[in-house]
Design a protein around this motif. Sequence first.
Motif, PDB file in Angstrom:
ATOM      1  N   ARG A  74      -1.418   4.777  10.265  1.00 47.11           N
ATOM      2  CA  ARG A  74      -1.364   5.753   9.180  1.00 47.11           C
ATOM      3  C   ARG A  74      -0.975   7.092   9.767  1.00 47.11           C
ATOM      4  N   GLN A  76       1.667   2.052   5.927  1.00 47.12           N
ATOM      5  CA  GLN A  76       1.306   1.227   7.078  1.00 47.12           C
ATOM      6  C   GLN A  76       2.170  -0.032   7.076  1.00 47.12           C
ATOM      7  N   ASP A  78       0.272   3.888   1.807  1.00 49.36           N
ATOM      8  CA  ASP A  78       0.106   4.717   3.009  1.00 49.36           C
ATOM      9  C   ASP A  78       1.171   4.472   4.072  1.00 49.36           C
ATOM     10  N   ASP A  82       0.838  -1.202   0.000  1.00 54.81           N
ATOM     11  CA  ASP A  82       0.000   0.000   0.000  1.00 54.81           C
ATOM     12  C   ASP A  82       0.870   1.247   0.000  1.00 54.81           C
TER      13      ASP A  82
HETATM   14 MG    MG Z   1      -3.890   1.427   4.833  1.00 51.05          MG
END
Ligand code: MG
Length: 363
Positions: A229, A127, A125, A123
Amino acid sequence: MSETPGQSIAPVRAVAINGPLLHRRGQPDREPYVSVVVPIFNEVDNIEALLAELMAAMERTGRSHELICVDDGSTDGSFELLRAAHARDPRVIAVRFRRNFGQTPAIAAGFDRARGEWVITIDADLQNDPADIPRMLARAEEGYDVVSGRRVQRKDALLSRKLPSRVANWLIGRITGVALHDYGCSLKVYHRDVVKNVKLYGELHRFVPAVASSLGIRWTEMAVNHRARTAGVSKYTGFFRTVSRTMKVALDLMTVRFLLTYSTRPAHVFGGLGVLTGGLGVAIGLYLTVEKLVWGHELADRPLLMLAVLLVVVGVQLVSLGLIGEFVVRTYHESQRKPIYMVREVLADDDALADGADGSQRV
Ligand code: MG
Ligand code: UDP
């Protein structure tokens, strides 16, 4: 590039790349060797850090690589950052969708473009921690088709996120036999045979290992770091979105189950059931005929007669359904030239096989 363990004797792999079955040698010197696929939807505040961390992690693997960033219709200027990144380093490849299609299509677009022997999803983001990649890649090279991250200390809400995903993981494991603890973890390493042979619809990006189970995959899990996040917002929050996502996931699961079990021989499944019910109906009918003709019993008020008729009708219906299913399945497989089998390796001194139509050379 250094030599890859286990691949010095290049085996022949057979791969269907959206078309005819192609044969090629396993290619440790494939350029780029690793493709990283990142779906991006309005992640402007994450992109710089993401690309820096990903590049650093990939440099540490010592393998050639490309970063395929798929901008899923961002409206916050994410693509401008990708454009600049591509100008600085052509290994950053940016694909821009015309509008927001969703995470699954974004990942599918990345899979279609990926050139590497290995394809990694993550991803945007942050994370997931790109620093986990080198370990996972090394594990994959030991001979796995899928290395899946497992978030041991997941930084998400318990009730709305962690609990439903527990149930889903358990269900998918039961259904497909690929019992990952954390399907939802997007950090995964796939062999290209896997990503080039799964078709993704709906919300299926989560279930790639499950869908791929029909190919016969070797899979394993590794604990990975998970962070909260810090920038941007989750795209799947709110009651309505959570419920609709859960529903979609459940329906997709049914599709996966169906594709896995019935997809090659519907006539066997429906036909078998049909012959059974039809046969039972005929047997009851015969017994009633004997009662009437031999013993002279009246049949007009016998519920058994209704049952016999019902069973025969249902039996005929099921057999026909199976036959229609056969036609549908044949169209499905042949329209995609999808083979009904998957080859892992071929050891043969057959020139025609070794010289793949994908341009690979005999060694
Ligand atoms: Mg995420
Ligand atoms: N994403 C996307 N298209 C969408 C929704 C999300 O490409 O329609 C991307 C998003 O940018 C992120 C990844 O998919 O890189 C996962 O999204 P998010 O972090 O919001 O999901 P969560 O981690 O909360 O499940």
